[in-house]
Scaffold this motif. Sequence first.
Motif, PDB file in Angstrom:
ATOM      1  N   LEU A 169      46.406  32.976  43.440  1.00  0.00           N
ATOM      2  CA  LEU A 169      47.424  32.242  42.672  1.00  0.00           C
ATOM      3  C   LEU A 169      47.102  30.766  42.504  1.00  0.00           C
ATOM      4  O   LEU A 169      47.485  30.153  41.509  1.00  0.00           O
ATOM      5  CB  LEU A 169      48.789  32.390  43.361  1.00  0.00           C
ATOM      6  CG  LEU A 169      49.494  33.731  43.185  1.00  0.00           C
ATOM      7  CD1 LEU A 169      50.771  33.767  44.028  1.00  0.00           C
ATOM      8  CD2 LEU A 169      49.814  34.001  41.711  1.00  0.00           C
ATOM      9  N   ILE A 170      46.384  30.196  43.487  1.00  0.00           N
ATOM     10  CA  ILE A 170      46.091  28.767  43.434  1.00  0.00           C
ATOM     11  C   ILE A 170      45.323  28.399  42.163  1.00  0.00           C
ATOM     12  O   ILE A 170      45.420  27.286  41.655  1.00  0.00           O
ATOM     13  CB  ILE A 170      45.316  28.318  44.714  1.00  0.00           C
ATOM     14  CG1 ILE A 170      45.277  26.793  44.830  1.00  0.00           C
ATOM     15  CG2 ILE A 170      43.894  28.881  44.760  1.00  0.00           C
ATOM     16  CD1 ILE A 170      46.612  26.158  45.086  1.00  0.00           C
ATOM     17  N   TYR A 171      44.595  29.365  41.599  1.00  0.00           N
ATOM     18  CA  TYR A 171      43.813  29.104  40.383  1.00  0.00           C
ATOM     19  C   TYR A 171      44.609  29.408  39.113  1.00  0.00           C
ATOM     20  O   TYR A 171      44.072  29.367  38.009  1.00  0.00           O
ATOM     21  CB  TYR A 171      42.514  29.923  40.408  1.00  0.00           C
ATOM     22  CG  TYR A 171      41.712  29.720  41.666  1.00  0.00           C
ATOM     23  CD1 TYR A 171      41.061  28.517  41.919  1.00  0.00           C
ATOM     24  CD2 TYR A 171      41.625  30.732  42.633  1.00  0.00           C
ATOM     25  CE1 TYR A 171      40.336  28.322  43.088  1.00  0.00           C
ATOM     26  CE2 TYR A 171      40.900  30.548  43.804  1.00  0.00           C
ATOM     27  CZ  TYR A 171      40.259  29.344  44.019  1.00  0.00           C
ATOM     28  OH  TYR A 171      39.546  29.157  45.175  1.00  0.00           O
ATOM     29  N   ASN A 172      45.881  29.782  39.314  1.00  0.00           N
ATOM     30  CA  ASN A 172      46.823  29.963  38.210  1.00  0.00           C
ATOM     31  C   ASN A 172      46.437  31.018  37.152  1.00  0.00           C
ATOM     32  O   ASN A 172      46.546  30.779  35.957  1.00  0.00           O
ATOM     33  CB  ASN A 172      47.063  28.602  37.524  1.00  0.00           C
ATOM     34  CG  ASN A 172      48.329  28.617  36.706  1.00  0.00           C
ATOM     35  OD1 ASN A 172      49.252  29.379  37.000  1.00  0.00           O
ATOM     36  ND2 ASN A 172      48.370  27.814  35.666  1.00  0.00           N
ATOM     37  N   PRO A 173      46.027  32.201  37.590  1.00  0.00           N
ATOM     38  CA  PRO A 173      45.792  33.280  36.614  1.00  0.00           C
ATOM     39  C   PRO A 173      47.105  34.033  36.377  1.00  0.00           C
ATOM     40  O   PRO A 173      48.120  33.702  36.995  1.00  0.00           O
ATOM     41  CB  PRO A 173      44.831  34.196  37.372  1.00  0.00           C
ATOM     42  CG  PRO A 173      45.318  34.084  38.795  1.00  0.00           C
ATOM     43  CD  PRO A 173      45.814  32.661  38.973  1.00  0.00           C
TER      44      PRO A 173
END
Length: 408
Positions: A169-173
């Motif tokens: 989630l940290i990479y916002n996909p």
Amino acid sequence: MSYVKALKCRECGREYPKDPLYVCEYCFGPLEVVYDYEKIKKKLTRETIESRPKNLWRYKELLPLDGEPTDGLNSGFTPLVRARNLEKALGVKELYIKDDSVCHPTLSFKDRVVSVALSKAKEFGFNTVACASTGNLANSVAAQSAVAGLKRYIFIPADLELGKVVGTLIYNPILVAVEGNYDQVNRLCSEIATKYKWAFVNINIRPYYAEGSKTYGYEIAEQFGWKAPKHIIVPCAGGSLITKIYKGLKEFKNLGLIDKPETKIYAAQATGCSPIVTAIKENAEIIKPVKPNTIAKSLAIGNPADGVYALATVKETGGWAEDVSGDEIVEAIKLLAATEGIFTETAGGVTLGVAKKLIEQGKIPKDESIVVSITGNGLKTQEAVVEKIGKPIKIKPNIAHFEENVKR
Ligand SMILES: *Cc1c(COP(=O)(O)O)cnc(C)c1O
Ligand SMILES: [Zn+2]
């Protein structure tokens, strides 16, 4: 310049153009990349490879791109660690850890396959990538597609470890948690892949993606001094990595980069999900799918896509297979940390646990070179060990309290 000739069906041998295809129209066999090895042989020497930057693209002629790589330019070339303390603990003479728990950028061997898959997906002109994942693939696709500026859809089973979810989630996909196990996620993704024009890295891009795993094998041979070790233990989920390590060693031999490998390759799985290991132990020809129930979630594939090829690899090399329980996985994780200072995830616990078992059984001799494949990082699967490693000693901030509570 490309060294890729075509795609070829692994079952019937029919050839296909190098397109985003993955399954044979005639026999439904999986497709594999075929190279022009004569051309590669003229180009690729030990010296050429050694002169290149320390990442997986130092073997680029053996990877399926037409142009130059664009992703994963810092991935791969992880340490091959001589494990002296672990040698003592296991009573063996020569043991190494191939340590992909520190692979760039997301701390698992999946950074290798994703580097290749995304570079290839961009060559094909895709602007959206996707994957079905047991966790590490999700992390890597999310991170690397963020850098590449691609749209991304990532599908995981809903019960994954927090570290794997946060690490995606940290990479916002767009992250989709499916209420079901990996095999159900994968089936859903196959359906989605036929409907939407996305590059599913482990579905329609799979033949290219899987080639990235060969670099793990190349590096072992190069770092071992341009020869192959006698024994390699490999964790199996879909069964691709184990197959590709062997393919990599055979390619190196055919290019004259190493002598004929006399390497026995061993499959490692968790007892709660061991379809490949079970088939090997029972000398079966086919893989019987299972319903996974194990803490080694990154390996929890009950119906492995490359299971029969994993089986063939073990048989052909004269290796064997074992599985380990949840407790044995945790013990092995702790053993690796205590001896070598390497914190691996549950998959690494499976591999080392199995290596230990095979050594104890006498299946792996104590006086020959052994490589244990550590493929992921322990900070991602803290749930597995948090209750089994003790607690910090809490004290007040003064010396009296320190002396009262901390043994010296
Ligand atoms: C995916 C994975 C594997 C196994 O991969 P397959 O090629 O599917 O067998 C091994 N270790 C870790 C940590 C993984 O994430
Ligand atoms: Zn075919």
